[in-house]
Design an enzyme around this catalytic site. Structure first.
Site, PDB file in Angstrom:
ATOM      1  N   PRO A   1      -7.913  19.269  13.892  1.00 49.27           N
ATOM      2  CA  PRO A   1      -8.461  18.489  15.003  1.00 49.27           C
ATOM      3  C   PRO A   1      -9.988  18.533  15.008  1.00 49.27           C
ATOM      4  CG  PRO A   1      -6.678  19.907  15.746  1.00 49.27           C
ATOM      5  CD  PRO A   1      -6.981  20.311  14.337  1.00 49.27           C
ATOM      6  N   GLU A   2     -10.594  17.408  15.350  1.00 46.12           N
ATOM      7  CA  GLU A   2     -12.050  17.365  15.442  1.00 46.12           C
ATOM      8  C   GLU A   2     -12.467  17.673  16.885  1.00 46.12           C
ATOM      9  OE1 GLU A   2     -14.124  14.631  13.051  1.00 46.12           O
ATOM     10  OE2 GLU A   2     -12.434  14.255  11.720  1.00 46.12           O
TER      11      GLU A   2
ATOM     12  N   LYS B   1     -15.105  23.083  17.429  1.00 47.86           N
ATOM     13  CA  LYS B   1     -13.649  23.091  17.269  1.00 47.86           C
ATOM     14  C   LYS B   1     -13.006  24.322  17.911  1.00 47.86           C
ATOM     15  CE  LYS B   1     -13.964  20.431  12.974  1.00 47.86           C
ATOM     16  NZ  LYS B   1     -13.546  20.310  11.561  1.00 47.86           N
TER      17      LYS B   1
ATOM     18  N   ARG C   1     -23.146  31.449  16.160  1.00 49.90           N
ATOM     19  CA  ARG C   1     -22.839  31.130  14.755  1.00 49.90           C
ATOM     20  C   ARG C   1     -22.671  29.635  14.524  1.00 49.90           C
ATOM     21  NH1 ARG C   1     -19.251  35.593  15.388  1.00 49.90           N
ATOM     22  NH2 ARG C   1     -17.436  34.208  15.460  1.00 49.90           N
TER      23      ARG C   1
ATOM     24  N   ASN D   1     -13.815  15.656   9.168  1.00 55.20           N
ATOM     25  CA  ASN D   1     -13.785  14.743   8.031  1.00 55.20           C
ATOM     26  C   ASN D   1     -13.890  13.274   8.432  1.00 55.20           C
ATOM     27  OD1 ASN D   1     -13.832  14.631   5.291  1.00 55.20           O
ATOM     28  ND2 ASN D   1     -11.624  14.816   4.994  1.00 55.20           N
TER      29      ASN D   1
ATOM     30  N   ARG E   1     -12.501  19.139   0.644  1.00 54.27           N
ATOM     31  CA  ARG E   1     -12.063  18.108   1.577  1.00 54.27           C
ATOM     32  C   ARG E   1     -12.246  16.740   0.947  1.00 54.27           C
ATOM     33  NH1 ARG E   1     -11.784  19.820   6.832  1.00 54.27           N
ATOM     34  NH2 ARG E   1     -10.480  17.974   7.050  1.00 54.27           N
TER      35      ARG E   1
END
Length: 269
Positions: A2-3, A52, A121, A162, A258
């Site tokens: 999931p984005e 995410k 991070r 992606n 990817r």
């Protein structure tokens, strides 16, 4: 995976359904049992997303950090709750609804310092009002790495996956293999603003739409896209198909594990 818009939708949903009241927390699978026992019956104070990552806050008791990864899912249903089915890592039961979490990469209880370290991070998230796009630009403008790889690096930019990566590069005519340091600052600012717009739309409607009205199926006399991700896109998962703008076959290759999609004519090297 999931984005970011999906996690922000979940955060909004969970904040609306569970915050401000005690909730039942359990771990039918058992892998989150000790943490669930500490939270069971406590007040769910709020929920938020960062990139995410989904965060369920329980005040001084800590924060449940969830990363869905490739296979994680929440199911959301009105009460009464049914018997657990399958490997339920965490069950959340509120006043009107219940949710089961299955298959996440992460489901852990963090203290405030650990939450701060997690956020530190990550790069700026286009969906957060406290985002600082200049931090992403600092990383991009100094890097020899391709802009396509940088956009997927969560330490550079949080929440972009992606689909948004491929589509924002197409929409701005950027060749995916251009080094980050070759990107023009003005162009980056346009791309950032576009990501904010596209991803906010994704939060509202629950799918990714990136195609301008003049390139939509009705305008071009073509069939709507059929894909589990939903929405209309220019290049993502359209390898070998004609570009919606120029007709050139959409190119594809693997990059950093990817799939990458682009139009060689609209995004010239």
């Amino acid at each position: 995976m999931p984005e970011g818009h999906t996690l922000h939708r979940l955060a909004r949903l969970h904040k609306r359904r569970y915050s401000g009241a005690p909730v039942e927390v359990s771990s039918p699978q058992g892998r989150f049992a000790d943490e669930a026992a500490r939270l069971d019956g406590q007040v769910f104070t709020s929920a938020e997303a960062y990139g995410k990552h989904l965060l369920h806050h329980y005040g001084p008791l800590g924060t449940v950090h969830v990363h869905l990864g490739l296979y994680g899912t929440f199911n959301e249903l009105p009460l009464p709750a049914a018997e657990p089915v399958g490997q339920v890592r965490m069950r959340l039961v509120g006043r009107t609804h219940w949710a089961d979490l299955r298959g996440p990469t992460r489901c852990e209880l963090l203290d405030a310092a650990q939450v701060d370290a997690l956020k530190a991070r990550l790069g700026p998230d286009p969906l957060r009002r406290d985002a600082k796009p200049d931090l992403a630009w600092e990383r991009i403008s100094r890097s020899r790495t391709s802009v396509a790889a940088l956009l997927m690096d969560q330490a550079v930019l949080a929440g972009v996956g992606n689909v948004y990566r491929a589509e924002v590069l197409f929409r701005h005519g950027v060749a995916p293999m251009v080094p980050g340091r070759s990107l023009d600052r003005g162009l980056w600012e346009e791309m950032w603003a576009d990501l904010v717009t596209l991803m906010r739309h994704g939060v509202r409607v629950g799918r990714i739409d990136t195609v301008a009205p003049e390139h939509m199926p009705a305008a071009q006399g073509r069939a709507p896209r059929e894909d589990r991700h939903g929405g209309e896109v220019y290049v993502y998962r359209r390898a070998g198909m004609p570009c919606l703008v120029c007709g050139t076959p959409v190119a594809h290759q693997e990059l950093v594990g990817r799939n990458l999609y682009w139009c060689p004519s609209c995004q010239p090297a």
